[in-house]
Design a protein around this motif. Structure first.
Motif, PDB file in Angstrom:
ATOM      1  N   TYR A  16     -59.578 -67.567 -34.555  1.00 54.54           N
ATOM      2  CA  TYR A  16     -58.934 -66.387 -33.975  1.00 54.54           C
ATOM      3  C   TYR A  16     -59.859 -65.765 -32.939  1.00 54.54           C
ATOM      4  O   TYR A  16     -61.035 -66.106 -32.862  1.00 54.54           O
ATOM      5  N   ILE A  17     -59.308 -64.855 -32.164  1.00 51.49           N
ATOM      6  CA  ILE A  17     -60.052 -64.199 -31.091  1.00 51.49           C
ATOM      7  C   ILE A  17     -60.735 -62.956 -31.641  1.00 51.49           C
ATOM      8  O   ILE A  17     -60.119 -62.181 -32.368  1.00 51.49           O
ATOM      9  N   ALA A  18     -62.000 -62.798 -31.294  1.00 53.88           N
ATOM     10  CA  ALA A  18     -62.775 -61.652 -31.763  1.00 53.88           C
ATOM     11  C   ALA A  18     -63.506 -61.004 -30.594  1.00 53.88           C
ATOM     12  O   ALA A  18     -64.003 -61.703 -29.709  1.00 53.88           O
ATOM     13  N   PRO A  19     -63.601 -59.680 -30.598  1.00 53.56           N
ATOM     14  CA  PRO A  19     -64.307 -58.995 -29.514  1.00 53.56           C
ATOM     15  C   PRO A  19     -65.819 -59.140 -29.644  1.00 53.56           C
ATOM     16  O   PRO A  19     -66.351 -59.263 -30.740  1.00 53.56           O
ATOM     17  N   VAL A  20     -66.483 -59.134 -28.503  1.00 53.69           N
ATOM     18  CA  VAL A  20     -67.940 -59.130 -28.465  1.00 53.69           C
ATOM     19  C   VAL A  20     -68.410 -58.099 -27.451  1.00 53.69           C
ATOM     20  O   VAL A  20     -67.638 -57.647 -26.605  1.00 53.69           O
ATOM     21  N   GLN A  21     -69.660 -57.752 -27.549  1.00 51.04           N
ATOM     22  CA  GLN A  21     -70.298 -56.886 -26.563  1.00 51.04           C
ATOM     23  C   GLN A  21     -71.380 -57.706 -25.875  1.00 51.04           C
ATOM     24  O   GLN A  21     -72.159 -58.392 -26.541  1.00 51.04           O
ATOM     25  N   VAL A  22     -71.391 -57.630 -24.546  1.00 51.95           N
ATOM     26  CA  VAL A  22     -72.392 -58.357 -23.772  1.00 51.95           C
ATOM     27  C   VAL A  22     -73.289 -57.328 -23.091  1.00 51.95           C
ATOM     28  O   VAL A  22     -72.818 -56.544 -22.273  1.00 51.95           O
ATOM     29  N   ALA A  23     -74.562 -57.341 -23.455  1.00 50.77           N
ATOM     30  CA  ALA A  23     -75.519 -56.406 -22.875  1.00 50.77           C
ATOM     31  C   ALA A  23     -75.863 -56.826 -21.451  1.00 50.77           C
ATOM     32  O   ALA A  23     -75.586 -57.957 -21.043  1.00 50.77           O
ATOM     33  N   GLU A  24     -76.484 -55.933 -20.722  1.00 52.56           N
ATOM     34  CA  GLU A  24     -76.862 -56.236 -19.342  1.00 52.56           C
ATOM     35  C   GLU A  24     -77.827 -57.416 -19.253  1.00 52.56           C
ATOM     36  O   GLU A  24     -77.831 -58.145 -18.271  1.00 52.56           O
ATOM     37  N   ASP A  25     -78.633 -57.609 -20.308  1.00 52.77           N
ATOM     38  CA  ASP A  25     -79.566 -58.734 -20.309  1.00 52.77           C
ATOM     39  C   ASP A  25     -78.902 -60.033 -20.770  1.00 52.77           C
ATOM     40  O   ASP A  25     -79.544 -61.069 -20.871  1.00 52.77           O
ATOM     41  N   GLY A  26     -77.583 -59.977 -21.052  1.00 53.46           N
ATOM     42  CA  GLY A  26     -76.835 -61.164 -21.433  1.00 53.46           C
ATOM     43  C   GLY A  26     -76.730 -61.406 -22.924  1.00 53.46           C
ATOM     44  O   GLY A  26     -76.046 -62.319 -23.367  1.00 53.46           O
ATOM     45  N   LYS A  27     -77.402 -60.584 -23.722  1.00 55.95           N
ATOM     46  CA  LYS A  27     -77.352 -60.747 -25.179  1.00 55.95           C
ATOM     47  C   LYS A  27     -75.944 -60.435 -25.682  1.00 55.95           C
ATOM     48  O   LYS A  27     -75.345 -59.431 -25.318  1.00 55.95           O
ATOM     49  N   VAL A  28     -75.416 -61.322 -26.535  1.00 55.47           N
ATOM     50  CA  VAL A  28     -74.066 -61.182 -27.068  1.00 55.47           C
ATOM     51  C   VAL A  28     -74.146 -60.717 -28.513  1.00 55.47           C
ATOM     52  O   VAL A  28     -74.884 -61.281 -29.318  1.00 55.47           O
ATOM     53  N   GLU A  29     -73.383 -59.680 -28.840  1.00 59.52           N
ATOM     54  CA  GLU A  29     -73.327 -59.125 -30.196  1.00 59.52           C
ATOM     55  C   GLU A  29     -71.869 -58.995 -30.625  1.00 59.52           C
ATOM     56  O   GLU A  29     -70.978 -58.847 -29.782  1.00 59.52           O
ATOM     57  N   PRO A  30     -71.606 -59.023 -31.935  1.00 57.23           N
ATOM     58  CA  PRO A  30     -70.236 -58.812 -32.411  1.00 57.23           C
ATOM     59  C   PRO A  30     -69.698 -57.473 -31.908  1.00 57.23           C
ATOM     60  O   PRO A  30     -70.438 -56.491 -31.803  1.00 57.23           O
ATOM     61  N   GLY A  31     -68.403 -57.436 -31.611  1.00 53.14           N
ATOM     62  CA  GLY A  31     -67.799 -56.247 -31.025  1.00 53.14           C
ATOM     63  C   GLY A  31     -67.158 -55.286 -32.007  1.00 53.14           C
ATOM     64  O   GLY A  31     -66.688 -54.227 -31.617  1.00 53.14           O
ATOM     65  N   ASN A  32     -67.119 -55.643 -33.300  1.00 55.96           N
ATOM     66  CA  ASN A  32     -66.566 -54.719 -34.285  1.00 55.96           C
ATOM     67  C   ASN A  32     -67.223 -54.954 -35.648  1.00 55.96           C
ATOM     68  O   ASN A  32     -67.968 -55.915 -35.841  1.00 55.96           O
ATOM     69  N   LEU A  33     -66.944 -54.065 -36.592  1.00 57.37           N
ATOM     70  CA  LEU A  33     -67.572 -54.129 -37.904  1.00 57.37           C
ATOM     71  C   LEU A  33     -67.218 -55.406 -38.654  1.00 57.37           C
ATOM     72  O   LEU A  33     -68.088 -56.024 -39.283  1.00 57.37           O
ATOM     73  N   ARG A  34     -65.971 -55.833 -38.585  1.00 54.75           N
ATOM     74  CA  ARG A  34     -65.562 -57.066 -39.274  1.00 54.75           C
ATOM     75  C   ARG A  34     -66.447 -58.240 -38.853  1.00 54.75           C
ATOM     76  O   ARG A  34     -66.922 -59.016 -39.675  1.00 54.75           O
ATOM     77  N   GLU A  35     -66.640 -58.385 -37.551  1.00 54.22           N
ATOM     78  CA  GLU A  35     -67.418 -59.515 -37.051  1.00 54.22           C
ATOM     79  C   GLU A  35     -68.909 -59.361 -37.352  1.00 54.22           C
ATOM     80  O   GLU A  35     -69.602 -60.353 -37.566  1.00 54.22           O
ATOM     81  N   GLN A  36     -69.401 -58.129 -37.398  1.00 50.49           N
ATOM     82  CA  GLN A  36     -70.789 -57.915 -37.798  1.00 50.49           C
ATOM     83  C   GLN A  36     -70.993 -58.371 -39.234  1.00 50.49           C
ATOM     84  O   GLN A  36     -71.982 -59.032 -39.552  1.00 50.49           O
ATOM     85  N   ILE A  37     -70.055 -58.055 -40.108  1.00 50.83           N
ATOM     86  CA  ILE A  37     -70.145 -58.449 -41.508  1.00 50.83           C
ATOM     87  C   ILE A  37     -70.035 -59.963 -41.635  1.00 50.83           C
ATOM     88  O   ILE A  37     -70.807 -60.594 -42.365  1.00 50.83           O
ATOM     89  N   ARG A  38     -69.092 -60.583 -40.938  1.00 47.56           N
ATOM     90  CA  ARG A  38     -68.954 -62.041 -41.003  1.00 47.56           C
ATOM     91  C   ARG A  38     -70.233 -62.732 -40.554  1.00 47.56           C
ATOM     92  O   ARG A  38     -70.618 -63.761 -41.086  1.00 47.56           O
ATOM     93  N   ARG A  39     -70.880 -62.186 -39.555  1.00 50.83           N
ATOM     94  CA  ARG A  39     -72.094 -62.807 -39.009  1.00 50.83           C
ATOM     95  C   ARG A  39     -73.289 -62.687 -39.951  1.00 50.83           C
ATOM     96  O   ARG A  39     -74.091 -63.607 -40.070  1.00 50.83           O
ATOM     97  N   THR A  40     -73.411 -61.539 -40.636  1.00 48.23           N
ATOM     98  CA  THR A  40     -74.594 -61.309 -41.461  1.00 48.23           C
ATOM     99  C   THR A  40     -74.382 -61.596 -42.947  1.00 48.23           C
ATOM    100  O   THR A  40     -75.364 -61.697 -43.680  1.00 48.23           O
ATOM    101  N   GLY A  41     -73.157 -61.708 -43.389  1.00 52.11           N
ATOM    102  CA  GLY A  41     -72.919 -62.027 -44.800  1.00 52.11           C
ATOM    103  C   GLY A  41     -72.519 -60.825 -45.615  1.00 52.11           C
ATOM    104  O   GLY A  41     -72.095 -59.799 -45.095  1.00 52.11           O
ATOM    105  N   VAL A  42     -72.667 -60.939 -46.909  1.00 52.00           N
ATOM    106  CA  VAL A  42     -72.193 -59.912 -47.838  1.00 52.00           C
ATOM    107  C   VAL A  42     -72.861 -58.580 -47.601  1.00 52.00           C
ATOM    108  O   VAL A  42     -73.988 -58.501 -47.092  1.00 52.00           O
ATOM    109  N   THR A  43     -72.160 -57.501 -47.967  1.00 55.65           N
ATOM    110  CA  THR A  43     -72.657 -56.149 -47.712  1.00 55.65           C
ATOM    111  C   THR A  43     -73.201 -55.474 -48.974  1.00 55.65           C
ATOM    112  O   THR A  43     -73.622 -54.335 -48.918  1.00 55.65           O
TER     113      THR A  43
END
Length: 105
Positions: A71-98
């Motif tokens: 599925y499609i998920a939002p991301v944030q791209v910093a000026e230096d090109g670093k890509v980070e998850p764009g919402n809480l759901r994707e942050q949790i999926r990336r890092t694992g259990v809370t």
């Protein structure tokens, strides 16, 4: 709330990626520009409009051997090109259990 897998209309409000789970171990993966999958978000193909997102998603869903549940998920791209998850759901999926895992004695 509609599941990302059941979305009929695709609306993109900023940079986005296609994400899924790898079939053999369930790890979160991202579709790459080379039409493969990577566990590294920085290697993901980033789309910026609905047409690009539809095409990348269709290609990803067709590759159900490497990953499932794309599925499609939002991301944030910093000026230096670093890509980070764009919402809480994707942050949790990336890092694992809370929550802490139970300690086995």
């Amino acid at each position: 709330m509609t599941s990302p897998l059941e979305q009929k209309k695709i609306k993109i409000a900023g940079p986005s990626v296609v994400t899924a789970n790898r079939t053999w171990d369930g790890i979160v993966v991202y579709r790459t520009a080379a039409q493969g999958w990577s566990a590294d978000l920085s290697e993901a193909a980033i789309v910026r409009n609905s047409d690009e997102a539809k095409a990348l998603l269709a290609e990803s869903v067709a590759d159900d051997v490497g990953a499932v549940g794309a599925y499609i998920a939002p991301v944030q791209v910093a000026e230096d090109g670093k890509v980070e998850p764009g919402n809480l759901r994707e942050q949790i999926r990336r890092t694992g259990v809370t929550i802490g895992q139970p300690v086995q004695v």
